[in-house]
Design a protein around this motif. Structure first.
Motif, PDB file in Angstrom:
ATOM      1  N   MET A  61     -25.484-109.628 -21.338  1.00  0.00           N
ATOM      2  CA  MET A  61     -26.535-109.689 -22.348  1.00  0.00           C
ATOM      3  C   MET A  61     -26.865-108.287 -22.868  1.00  0.00           C
ATOM      4  SD  MET A  61     -30.424-110.916 -21.624  1.00  0.00           S
ATOM      5  CE  MET A  61     -31.737-109.839 -22.146  1.00  0.00           C
ATOM      6  N   LEU A  62     -26.997-107.340 -21.923  1.00  0.00           N
ATOM      7  CA  LEU A  62     -27.350-105.978 -22.344  1.00  0.00           C
ATOM      8  C   LEU A  62     -26.211-105.330 -23.125  1.00  0.00           C
ATOM      9  CD1 LEU A  62     -29.299-104.636 -19.227  1.00  0.00           C
ATOM     10  CD2 LEU A  62     -30.216-105.370 -21.425  1.00  0.00           C
ATOM     11  N   ALA A 186     -11.912 -90.241 -21.075  1.00  0.00           N
ATOM     12  CA  ALA A 186     -12.664 -90.853 -22.170  1.00  0.00           C
ATOM     13  C   ALA A 186     -13.333 -92.143 -21.728  1.00  0.00           C
ATOM     14  CB  ALA A 186     -11.732 -91.121 -23.350  1.00  0.00           C
ATOM     15  N   TRP A 187     -13.176 -92.513 -20.463  1.00  0.00           N
ATOM     16  CA  TRP A 187     -13.783 -93.760 -20.002  1.00  0.00           C
ATOM     17  C   TRP A 187     -15.240 -93.475 -19.678  1.00  0.00           C
ATOM     18  CZ3 TRP A 187      -9.832 -96.885 -16.534  1.00  0.00           C
ATOM     19  CH2 TRP A 187      -8.595 -96.930 -17.215  1.00  0.00           C
ATOM     20  N   PHE A 188     -16.114 -94.119 -20.438  1.00  0.00           N
ATOM     21  CA  PHE A 188     -17.540 -93.866 -20.255  1.00  0.00           C
ATOM     22  C   PHE A 188     -17.977 -94.528 -18.957  1.00  0.00           C
ATOM     23  CE2 PHE A 188     -21.877 -93.119 -21.208  1.00  0.00           C
ATOM     24  CZ  PHE A 188     -21.936 -92.293 -22.308  1.00  0.00           C
ATOM     25  N   PRO A 189     -18.556 -93.748 -18.008  1.00  0.00           N
ATOM     26  CA  PRO A 189     -18.949 -94.358 -16.729  1.00  0.00           C
ATOM     27  C   PRO A 189     -19.989 -95.459 -16.950  1.00  0.00           C
ATOM     28  CG  PRO A 189     -19.767 -92.098 -16.924  1.00  0.00           C
ATOM     29  CD  PRO A 189     -18.877 -92.333 -18.090  1.00  0.00           C
ATOM     30  N   ASN A 190     -19.927 -96.494 -16.116  1.00  0.00           N
ATOM     31  CA  ASN A 190     -20.911 -97.568 -16.259  1.00  0.00           C
ATOM     32  C   ASN A 190     -22.227 -97.155 -15.617  1.00  0.00           C
ATOM     33  OD1 ASN A 190     -21.026 -98.251 -13.469  1.00  0.00           O
ATOM     34  ND2 ASN A 190     -19.061 -99.333 -13.702  1.00  0.00           N
ATOM     35  N   VAL A 191     -23.275 -97.895 -15.920  1.00  0.00           N
ATOM     36  CA  VAL A 191     -24.587 -97.593 -15.340  1.00  0.00           C
ATOM     37  C   VAL A 191     -25.061 -98.768 -14.485  1.00  0.00           C
ATOM     38  CG1 VAL A 191     -25.378 -95.853 -16.977  1.00  0.00           C
ATOM     39  CG2 VAL A 191     -25.630 -98.267 -17.537  1.00  0.00           C
ATOM     40  N   ASN A 192     -24.116 -99.292 -13.687  1.00  0.00           N
ATOM     41  CA  ASN A 192     -24.484-100.380 -12.781  1.00  0.00           C
ATOM     42  C   ASN A 192     -25.622 -99.967 -11.850  1.00  0.00           C
ATOM     43  OD1 ASN A 192     -22.555-101.938 -13.918  1.00  0.00           O
ATOM     44  ND2 ASN A 192     -21.009-101.569 -12.329  1.00  0.00           N
ATOM     45  N   ALA A 193     -25.752 -98.645 -11.663  1.00  0.00           N
ATOM     46  CA  ALA A 193     -26.829 -98.153 -10.807  1.00  0.00           C
ATOM     47  C   ALA A 193     -28.184 -98.653 -11.287  1.00  0.00           C
ATOM     48  CB  ALA A 193     -26.794 -96.626 -10.783  1.00  0.00           C
ATOM     49  N   LEU A 194     -28.311 -98.809 -12.612  1.00  0.00           N
ATOM     50  CA  LEU A 194     -29.584 -99.307 -13.161  1.00  0.00           C
ATOM     51  C   LEU A 194     -29.905-100.690 -12.613  1.00  0.00           C
ATOM     52  CD1 LEU A 194     -29.618 -98.335 -16.947  1.00  0.00           C
ATOM     53  CD2 LEU A 194     -31.124 -97.525 -15.126  1.00  0.00           C
ATOM     54  N   ASP A 206     -16.330-104.843 -16.026  1.00  0.00           N
ATOM     55  CA  ASP A 206     -16.584-103.424 -16.264  1.00  0.00           C
ATOM     56  C   ASP A 206     -18.047-103.045 -16.109  1.00  0.00           C
ATOM     57  OD1 ASP A 206     -13.900-102.272 -17.229  1.00  0.00           O
ATOM     58  OD2 ASP A 206     -14.122-104.187 -18.278  1.00  0.00           O
ATOM     59  N   GLY A 207     -18.865-104.034 -15.837  1.00  0.00           N
ATOM     60  CA  GLY A 207     -20.250-103.718 -15.538  1.00  0.00           C
ATOM     61  C   GLY A 207     -21.085-103.402 -16.763  1.00  0.00           C
ATOM     62  N   LEU A 208     -22.187-102.761 -16.512  1.00  0.00           N
ATOM     63  CA  LEU A 208     -23.130-102.408 -17.576  1.00  0.00           C
ATOM     64  C   LEU A 208     -22.658-101.112 -18.225  1.00  0.00           C
ATOM     65  CD1 LEU A 208     -25.827-103.161 -18.893  1.00  0.00           C
ATOM     66  CD2 LEU A 208     -26.974-101.880 -17.091  1.00  0.00           C
ATOM     67  N   TRP A 209     -22.360-101.201 -19.548  1.00  0.00           N
ATOM     68  CA  TRP A 209     -21.778-100.048 -20.231  1.00  0.00           C
ATOM     69  C   TRP A 209     -22.736 -98.866 -20.252  1.00  0.00           C
ATOM     70  CZ3 TRP A 209     -20.181-103.516 -24.929  1.00  0.00           C
ATOM     71  CH2 TRP A 209     -19.063-104.287 -24.559  1.00  0.00           C
ATOM     72  N   GLY A 210     -22.170 -97.704 -19.928  1.00  0.00           N
ATOM     73  CA  GLY A 210     -22.986 -96.497 -19.926  1.00  0.00           C
ATOM     74  C   GLY A 210     -23.464 -96.102 -21.311  1.00  0.00           C
ATOM     75  N   PHE A 211     -22.824 -96.669 -22.334  1.00  0.00           N
ATOM     76  CA  PHE A 211     -23.216 -96.323 -23.700  1.00  0.00           C
ATOM     77  C   PHE A 211     -24.649 -96.757 -23.998  1.00  0.00           C
ATOM     78  CE2 PHE A 211     -22.464 -95.566 -28.228  1.00  0.00           C
ATOM     79  CZ  PHE A 211     -21.594 -94.491 -28.154  1.00  0.00           C
ATOM     80  N   LEU A 276     -15.062 -97.348 -25.226  1.00  0.00           N
ATOM     81  CA  LEU A 276     -15.190 -96.366 -24.147  1.00  0.00           C
ATOM     82  C   LEU A 276     -15.503 -97.021 -22.809  1.00  0.00           C
ATOM     83  CD1 LEU A 276     -17.250 -93.584 -25.963  1.00  0.00           C
ATOM     84  CD2 LEU A 276     -14.779 -93.736 -25.678  1.00  0.00           C
ATOM     85  N   GLY A 277     -16.215 -98.157 -22.837  1.00  0.00           N
ATOM     86  CA  GLY A 277     -16.704 -98.729 -21.587  1.00  0.00           C
ATOM     87  C   GLY A 277     -15.864 -99.860 -21.057  1.00  0.00           C
ATOM     88  N   ASP A 278     -14.987-100.431 -21.896  1.00  0.00           N
ATOM     89  CA  ASP A 278     -14.352-101.671 -21.485  1.00  0.00           C
ATOM     90  C   ASP A 278     -12.865-101.686 -21.815  1.00  0.00           C
ATOM     91  OD1 ASP A 278     -13.695-104.216 -20.864  1.00  0.00           O
ATOM     92  OD2 ASP A 278     -15.219-105.196 -22.068  1.00  0.00           O
ATOM     93  N   GLU A 279     -12.520-101.738 -23.100  1.00  0.00           N
ATOM     94  CA  GLU A 279     -11.133-101.936 -23.504  1.00  0.00           C
ATOM     95  C   GLU A 279     -10.301-100.657 -23.410  1.00  0.00           C
ATOM     96  OE1 GLU A 279      -9.854-104.853 -24.360  1.00  0.00           O
ATOM     97  OE2 GLU A 279     -11.748-105.961 -24.225  1.00  0.00           O
ATOM     98  N   HIS A 280     -10.941 -99.526 -23.604  1.00  0.00           N
ATOM     99  CA  HIS A 280     -10.269 -98.227 -23.601  1.00  0.00           C
ATOM    100  C   HIS A 280      -9.164 -98.137 -24.649  1.00  0.00           C
ATOM    101  CE1 HIS A 280     -12.709 -97.695 -20.165  1.00  0.00           C
ATOM    102  NE2 HIS A 280     -12.036 -98.535 -19.415  1.00  0.00           N
ATOM    103  N   ALA A 281      -9.286 -98.966 -25.684  1.00  0.00           N
ATOM    104  CA  ALA A 281      -8.368 -98.920 -26.820  1.00  0.00           C
ATOM    105  C   ALA A 281      -8.931 -99.816 -27.906  1.00  0.00           C
ATOM    106  CB  ALA A 281      -6.972 -99.404 -26.417  1.00  0.00           C
ATOM    107  N   PHE A 282      -8.443 -99.632 -29.160  1.00  0.00           N
ATOM    108  CA  PHE A 282      -8.800-100.552 -30.232  1.00  0.00           C
ATOM    109  C   PHE A 282      -7.681-101.569 -30.323  1.00  0.00           C
ATOM    110  CE2 PHE A 282      -8.691-102.211 -34.485  1.00  0.00           C
ATOM    111  CZ  PHE A 282     -10.013-102.295 -34.887  1.00  0.00           C
TER     112      PHE A 282
END
Lengths: 379, 514
Positions: A61-62, A186-194, A206-211, A276-282
């Motif tokens: 959702m987030l 270039a892989w944006f770290p996730n913020v699962n810590a939140l 891939d968890g909660l995107w750090g973006f 950046l957070g999931d696919e790491h490509a277009f």
């Protein structure tokens, strides 16, 4: 009560009333397709049986809300000055593929790598939005038409680039094509810590995107620019009364160009959370339609960052229920119906509440005047 | 009109005790009016006296709060203009409502198209229009495009439009405001023909000489109420003016001269051409010195709007503009404002205000690049609010607070806010277009006082106004603008409104002093 606070409270009350009414109307639609509204609403609230599932649902959702929030911001910048940038859809796709490709061509330390990708995305989106802006100020081309046309060009151009010049290697048996995979820096770290802070386990995938963090900073930044700066004031003045803005020394051409480019630059970031957070490509299965949804989110949020955040969360909440609705035998298109009715009803509610607020202020102004009325009819 | 005919037919229109309130303002108060059938009845009053509201009530655009309307002896209650049209009342608006890309015929039938089963009966419409035009002497070619027509022709099309809908009572809202004198004569010929054809014309104006020459009866409105009904035959323009203005009105006289020798704003050879080469401004040259008010008189539409917009840099004109010692002719609007030119626009809703923004945001408007509104990159909200509060107090703006939206205020209070804003930041030159238009008497006196004080403090003011007493009373030097040219330079101490009117309409030419 100060006039500003009263207006804000009234707006919230209107939005709540609109959402309640939208739930009612959607129930009718759900009944009409032969499903049970109770099941449907249970599905919306069903985040899963296990803690892991709940955590994953919340992350979904987030994640969805983050992209919608950025899309809403991009649209709102234009809307604030009656500039209808319908081209967010095309701008974010062009920006996404350019950023994904440029990011895959070099390797640098993570902060630099990610910053470069963000800048490329913003620049590509901004430049693509510059085209309709220049057409508008030089030739008077209506931006609605030009941006819609440019959407088609962008969508097809992106489809061509991902298969041709920007295509990466395709793995054996894979049906989709994509740009070369980004280096790990270039892989944006996730913020699962939140999520863990609230006692939830790390979500699947891939968890909660750090973006999310970037989006929040972006929202605060855009709010500051629009509400507190001279540029934001000029945007507002141009939107409320263009001739008055002109007479006050605001250059309308400069405003069209800068608002459009800023809108496009923000639009350029819409695809980054996913890339950046999931696919790491277009890839050719890159999420479409976010630009158009952004229009609805901006409308719902009344073009204000805080409102857009709430609207994006609401849309994210509704979109997340895709799966659970299917399990509950309710067609997921119910989501679209709900989103549509909410937007329509909120627009109506806004109109009503602003009239109520106006009438109240007129009364109060009249009372202030009443100190020695009737001046007008002394004769 | 003699007594027998009056007794024989009921009055075409009879208003009794009409009162209309808007928030904070009583626009009309106990208005009573009787218009006899087959006459031209003039309603005169100053700007903002309530003429337009009264006509909107009669045309069903506003509902009165109190009072009765009788048309041809029968009481009526209009909810919409359609109801008024149904009983034979038609309105010709001051601003034409025509589709430029349609022909005259198409414009006339628009909304009342004759025909069967959706097919437009052009031949029938043409017959009817030609017949109407013939009978009332309104010559127009039904097949010309409206965009090719001049102002006078467009007005005839508007009149035909209401006649086509069967109107027997015509309301003309300031019909001469947009016309040049020859066109005014033609219009009056048309009105006489209409009257001869048994129609009733209600003619709204504030131009006394015109009213005296065309009207059979005159009703004077002052501050929202009817103060007198007069017979034009036994009345002079002077008497009418006194009725319109009232005696207790403060006079806008400036006492001793504060004019200095320092030229603040110098305009030389300013020329602006419309598309097609017609000159809207033709070699306009004048100077304003420190402490001087230069007034520009003229019938609306003779280049005043263009002149002030050229000085503000909103329109690009050829010619020289010097502020103090600096050539500002190539500067954008913003730089001109920053250099100290204040601007009270002629239409405050169009150019002066953000109606849907708060008062303090309106205070920032036009000052967004200068202190106190600006602090570097940011808008200084706290100081802007405080400074707005200062204006509210100093200029007596009646408002619940500085966060109130501008559109909640009455016109006079909006105008006081604008005057206060434009006087802020120590302007060197003030362009004041109709500074007291649509403003109540108290606010008018206050605005005059502020202008006089600013003049005494060394401000150079360019005053454009339709109120001749205001112009004569406030100005140190007076120019008349006619068809984009400064036609005369007059000494305000030695000129009467009547003579000034003569210059404005081009009836008197030449100049009193070189």
């Amino acid at each position: 009560m100060p006039a500003g606070l009263f207006r804000a409270l009234l707006t919230v009350a209107g939005a709540v009333a609109a959402i309640v009414l939208a739930i009612g109307i959607s129930s009718v639609a759900i009944v009409a397709v032969g499903a049970s509204p109770a099941d449907a609403f249970a599905a919306f609230l069903n985040f899963g049986a296990t803690e892991k599932a709940v955590s994953t649902s919340i992350a979904d959702m987030l994640n969805r809300a983050v992209t919608l929030f950025i899309a809403g911001l991009a649209v709102a910048i234009g809307f604030r000055m009656n500039l209808f940038n319908i081209g967010v859809e095309g701008q974010y796709r062009i920006a996404a593929i350019c950023a994904a490709f440029v990011g895959s061509t070099f390797v640098a330390p993570a902060p630099i790598q990610i910053t470069v990708i963000i800048i490329v995305a913003a620049a590509a989106g901004g430049l693509y939005a510059l085209i309709p802006a220049v057409m508008k100020v030089t030739r008077g081309v209506n931006e609605v038409i030009s941006t819609i046309m440019l959407n088609y060009i962008a969508i097809n151009l992106a489809a061509f680039l991902v298969r041709g010049p920007f295509a990466g290697e395709r793995a054996e048996g894979q049906l989709t094509t994509s740009t070369p995979v980004l280096p790990e820096s270039a892989w944006f770290p996730n913020v699962n810590a939140l999520l863990e802070m609230f006692g939830l386990p790390a979500p699947r995938g891939d968890g909660l995107w750090g973006f999310l963090i970037v989006a929040i900073l972006l929202g605060v930044g855009i709010w500051l620019v629009l509400e507190r700066t001279r540029f934001g004031f000029e945007v507002k003045a141009s939107g409320l009364n263009a001739p008055a803005a002109l007479a006050s020394g605001v250059d309308p051409k400069r405003m069209v160009i800068s608002a459009m480019v800023l809108s496009g630059a923000v639009a350029g970031l819409i695809g980054l959370p996913e890339i950046l957070g999931d696919e790491h490509a277009f890839g050719s299965n890159f999420t479409p339609g976010l630009g158009f949804l952004g229009i609805a989110v901006a409308l719902l949020g009344r073009n204000k960052p805080a409102g857009i955040a709430v609207a994006a969360l609401l849309f994210g909440f509704l979109d997340r229920a895709q799966g659970p609705l299917q399990f509950a035998d309710v067609p997921p298109s119910v989501i679209t119906i709900m989103q549509g009715t909410i937007v329509l009803l909120v627009v109506i509610a806004n109109e009503i509440t602003s009239r109520i607020a106006l009438r109240r202020e007129e009364r109060r102004a009249a009372q202030a005047l009443g100190r020695n009325t009737p001046v007008e009819v002394a004769a | 009109m003699n007594a027998e005919t009056v007794a024989a037919v009921p009055p075409a229109v009879q208003l009794e005790g009409i009162t209309k309130r808007f928030p904070g303002v009583v626009a009309n108060h106990d208005v009573s009016l009787t218009v006899d059938a087959g006459t031209v009845h003039a309603i005169v009053g100053e700007n903002g006296a309530g003429k337009s509201t009264l006509m909107k009530i009669l045309y069903g655009m506003q509902k009165p709060d109190e009072g009765t309307i009788r048309v041809n002896g029968e009481e009526v209650a209009f909810r919409t203009p359609s109801d008024a049209i149904a009983v034979g009342i038609g309105m010709v608006h001051q601003h034409f409502m025509l589709a430029d890309n349609f022909t005259v015929l198409e414009n006339i039938v628009l909304g009342a198209e004759p025909g069967t089963a959706g097919v437009l009966d052009k031949a029938g419409a043409r017959r009817r229009i030609n017949e109407l035009a013939e009978r009332h002497g309104l010559r127009v070619d039904p097949d010309r495009l409206v965009e090719d027509l001049g102002v006078g022709d467009r007005q005839r099309v508007e009149i035909l439009k209401v006649l086509y809908r069967g109107a027997r009572i015509l309301i003309l809202d300031e019909p001469t405001a947009v016309l040049v004198p020859q066109e005014v004569d033609e219009l009056f010929d048309n009105l006489r023909e209409l009257k001869a054809g048994g129609l009733t014309v209600i003619f709204i104006s504030h131009k006394l000489d015109e009213v005296l020459s065309i009207a059979d009866a005159i009703t004077v409105i002052r501050r929202g109420t009817t103060v007198a009904g007069v017979d034009p035959a036994g009345t002079t323009a002077r008497q009418l003016a006194e009725l319109m203005v009232g005696n207790e009105l403060p006079t806008p006289e400036t006492r001793e001269s504060t004019v200095t020798d320092t030229v603040m704003l110098k305009v030389s050879g300013l020329t602006l051409e419309a598309q097609g080469g017609r000159r809207l401004l033709d070699e306009v040259s004048f100077e304003i010195r420190k402490g001087e008010i230069v007034g520009i008189a003229g019938v609306e539409g003779n280049g005043q709007s263009e002149l002030i917009e050229a000085i503000m840099g909103i329109r690009q004109a050829r010619g020289g503009l010097t502020l103090g010692a600096e050539d500002i002719s190539a500067w954008p609007t913003l730089r001109r404002r920053e250099a100290g030119i204040g601007y009270i626009p002629e239409d405050r809703h169009r150019q002066g205000l953000l109606l849907e923004a708060s008062l303090w945001e309106n205070r920032v408007l036009g000052h967004q690049t200068r202190p106190p509104a600006r602090r570097g990159f940011w808008i200084n909200r706290r100081v802007s609010r405080a400074d707005t509060q200062r204006i509210v107090e100093a200029y007596d703006v009646r408002t619940p607070g500085v966060d109130t939206l501008a559109l909640a205020l009455s016109g006079g209070n909006q105008q006081k806010l604008i005057v206060g804003r434009e006087m802020s930041g120590e302007p060197k030159v003030l362009i004041a277009a109709h500074p007291t238009r649509g403003v109540d008497v108290g606010a008018q006196a206050a605005i005059w006082e502020h202008l006089r004080n600013a003049r005494a403090a060394g401000l150079a003011v360019l005053l454009i106004s339709a109120d001749l007493d205001e112009l004569i009373g406030l100005s140190d030097t007076l120019y008349v603008i006619y068809r984009g040219r400064l036609a005369a330079r007059l000494d305000p101490s030695g000129v009467t409104p009547e003579r000034l009117g003569g210059y404005m309409t081009g009836a008197i030419t030449g100049t009193e002093e070189a």
